[in-house]
Design an enzyme around this catalytic site. Structure first.
Site, PDB file in Angstrom:
ATOM      1  N   TRP A   1      21.495  67.916 164.208  1.00 43.71           N
ATOM      2  CA  TRP A   1      20.373  66.184 163.576  1.00 43.71           C
ATOM      3  C   TRP A   1      20.690  65.406 165.060  1.00 43.71           C
ATOM      4  CZ3 TRP A   1      17.016  69.035 161.642  1.00 43.71           C
ATOM      5  CH2 TRP A   1      17.399  69.990 160.276  1.00 43.71           C
TER       6      TRP A   1
ATOM      7  N   ASN B   1      20.605  65.755 167.579  1.00 44.74           N
ATOM      8  CA  ASN B   1      19.752  65.271 169.173  1.00 44.74           C
ATOM      9  C   ASN B   1      18.275  66.571 169.234  1.00 44.74           C
ATOM     10  OD1 ASN B   1      21.958  63.991 170.923  1.00 44.74           O
ATOM     11  ND2 ASN B   1      23.468  65.035 170.339  1.00 44.74           N
ATOM     12  N   TRP B   2      17.979  67.027 167.957  1.00 42.93           N
ATOM     13  CA  TRP B   2      16.779  67.946 168.398  1.00 42.93           C
ATOM     14  C   TRP B   2      15.571  67.248 168.053  1.00 42.93           C
ATOM     15  CZ3 TRP B   2      13.379  71.778 167.106  1.00 42.93           C
ATOM     16  CH2 TRP B   2      12.821  71.538 165.313  1.00 42.93           C
ATOM     17  N   ASN B   3      15.335  66.217 166.983  1.00 48.77           N
ATOM     18  CA  ASN B   3      14.156  65.823 167.323  1.00 48.77           C
ATOM     19  C   ASN B   3      14.232  64.236 167.353  1.00 48.77           C
ATOM     20  OD1 ASN B   3      12.369  64.270 166.073  1.00 48.77           O
ATOM     21  ND2 ASN B   3      11.535  66.360 164.808  1.00 48.77           N
TER      22      ASN B   3
ATOM     23  N   PRO C   1      12.050  61.464 168.368  1.00 47.32           N
ATOM     24  CA  PRO C   1      11.735  60.534 167.182  1.00 47.32           C
ATOM     25  C   PRO C   1      12.520  60.473 166.067  1.00 47.32           C
ATOM     26  CG  PRO C   1      10.689  61.509 168.639  1.00 47.32           C
ATOM     27  CD  PRO C   1      11.624  62.785 168.630  1.00 47.32           C
TER      28      PRO C   1
ATOM     29  N   HIS D   1      10.624  67.314 153.635  1.00 49.34           N
ATOM     30  CA  HIS D   1       9.948  69.089 154.716  1.00 49.34           C
ATOM     31  C   HIS D   1       9.638  69.749 153.368  1.00 49.34           C
ATOM     32  CE1 HIS D   1      12.899  68.537 157.358  1.00 49.34           C
ATOM     33  NE2 HIS D   1      12.187  69.173 158.702  1.00 49.34           N
TER      34      HIS D   1
END
Ligand SMILES: CC(C)(COP(=O)(O)OP(=O)(O)OC[C@H]1O[C@@H](n2cnc3c(N)ncnc32)[C@H](O)[C@@H]1OP(=O)(O)O)[C@@H](O)C(=O)NCCC(=O)NCCS
Length: 430
Positions: A313, A315-317, A319, A354
């Site tokens: 979490w 590093n994946w998104n 922004p 989400h």
């Protein structure tokens, strides 16, 4: 070489024999984890070649049997039911009103025409309406398709996060200016990082940033965190821009070639997710960044090496993670909230968004997305406590390969049961 030629010949021969006599040294095989070798670029290229080759046959078969599956009319019909009514596009155009309200409020605050309290009230109202207004329209208007609704709500959610950041940063600038004025500092402007200023063409300081141009640059920039002076690249590289554009067009073709496999297992679903990751976080964001000469291209980091859920979490998104840290997590910590409470609050907010982005366009509230996001906290604890290294990495991959398609399947199943059970065309398509 052997005769040496001249006085230095004997020495060269000695050097040569000393070198060839020893040909072994203590070292690990490259694929062994104990070796420090880490360059697997060739393996990655092999994966891409295998993926292309294994799909080429399927792609050709599809092409011969169905022709080109990327039908522009079909793509448009995903967004529009009725070609004479464009509700999603109208909603996106209306979103400009909220941008103007934010800018106008900031200008008034900068001039001192309204107090901080009134400014905050206007912001609370503006941001609440940004979330509620499109939701009500999507729920009430039958002509909005689920894809059109998801797109519109996505745009409004991004705008919500951007304007929240805009509010915070401008307030921080005012506080800074006041503190500086109180400490009798001569500078009345917000400082920028010295390294960044070297590559900037025009340097803006508060309240000079409160212009339409600056606001719209931020609205279109591939970031959720506002800054007065974004790092800018020197020029637009046409080759780079065209490569990203080409990649974006490749995605629907690859996706179509996977269609026949889609129902069989969760692996094609996962591959499509990976392709969309590349398309969105690499191709599209870099395309927009290049076009706007936006310098900070760190849209993702090496989440594929995650050995913990927490690392994933982080590093994946980037922004969203940056926004969460800057505008939610750190402010909570600063106010004295504990680490666990702050993390739970961030995941709760993320779970809400989400669910909002899935349930409202589908017009059904099942909480699968919400629960999937909230389940990350106990999963993170479990993986960190019981699994290490490659086992942790495998656990992260498993949660992505199995967990995410399960959530998608739940929504597809529920949507089918509630909306299309009686529709023979949709039944056939599924
Ligand atoms: C919740 C979340 C923000 C936590 O991030 P994290 O990096 O694990 O948090 P950490 O506790 O390691 O700390 C991060 C920062 O806070 C700082 N920090 C930690 N504890 C602190 C404290 N008590 N006081 C002040 N600062 C503190 C750290 O120094 C670190 O600062 P840095 O970024 O400048 O290095 C992150 O998991 C997240 O973004 N989750 C949601 C992701 C999401 O929903 N994405 C949606 C994708 S679709």
């Amino acid at each position: 070489f052997f005769s040496g030629g001249g006085g230095g010949g004997g020495k060269t021969l000695l050097d040569y024999f000393s070198l060839v006599i020893l040909c072994h040294k203590l070292q690990e095989s490259m694929l062994s984890s104990a070796s420090s070798f880490r360059n697997y670029r060739g393996v990655l290229n092999w994966c891409v070649v295998m993926l292309v080759l294994s799909n080429a046959r399927l792609f050709l078969e599809n092409l011969l049997r169905y022709g080109i599956l990327v039908d522009p009319i079909q793509v448009v019909s995903l967004f529009l039911k009725d070609p004479y009514s464009w509700p999603a596009a109208c909603l996106v155009i209306v979103s400009n009103v909220f941008i103007f309200v934010a800018l106008y409020t900031e200008r008034k605050l900068a001039m001192g025409s309204i107090s901080e309290k009134v400014g905050l009230l206007i912001y609370i109202f503006n941001l609440t309406v940004i979330l509620c207004f499109p939701m009500v329209v999507v729920l009430k208007l039958p002509s909005i398709t689920p894809v059109g609704g998801a797109f519109t709500l996505g745009v409004y959610t991004i705008l919500f996060l951007k304007l929240y950041s805009y509010k915070d940063v401008n307030r921080w600038c005012r506080v800074r200016t006041q503190v500086k004025a109180r400490s009798l500092s001569r500078s009345l402007s917000c400082p920028s990082s010295p390294s960044a200023s070297s590559c900037m063409q025009s340097h803006v300081s508060y309240p000079g940033n409160l212009s339409l141009r600056d606001m719209y640059y931020f609205v279109f920039a591939p970031t959720l965190c506002y800054e007065l002076n974004f790092p800018r690249s020197e020029s637009i590289r046409m080759g780079f821009l065209l490569r990203r554009l080409f990649e974006m067009w490749m995605v629907p073709i690859i996706r179509s070639s996977m269609k026949p496999l889609q129902v069989c297992s969760c692996v094609p679903n996962h591959l499509i997710w990976l392709i969309f990751f590349y398309c969105f976080f690499h191709s599209s964001m870099n395309f927009v960044a290049e076009l706007l000469r936006f310098g900070d291209r760190e849209f993702y980091r090496d989440w594929w090496n995650s050995e913990t859920i927490t690392y994933f979490w982080q590093n994946w998104n980037i922004p969203v993670h940056k926004w969460c840290l800057r505008h939610f997590y750190k402010p909570l910590l600063r106010r004295g909230a504990g680490k666990l409470l702050s993390q739970s609050a961030v995941f709760f907010a993320s779970a809400f968004f989400h669910e909002y982005l899935v349930s409202v366009p589908l017009r059904m509230f099942r909480l699968w997305a919400f629960m999937g996001m909230m389940a990350q906290l106990p999963l993170a604890w479990f993986v960190a406590k019981f699994l290490r290294g490659n086992y942790g990495n495998a656990a992260v991959w498993l949660s992505l390969i199995i967990g995410q398609p399960i959530a998608v399947l739940m929504y597809v199943h529920d949507y089918y049961v509630t909306h299309c059970q009686d529709d023979p065309t949709i039944t056939e398509a599924l």
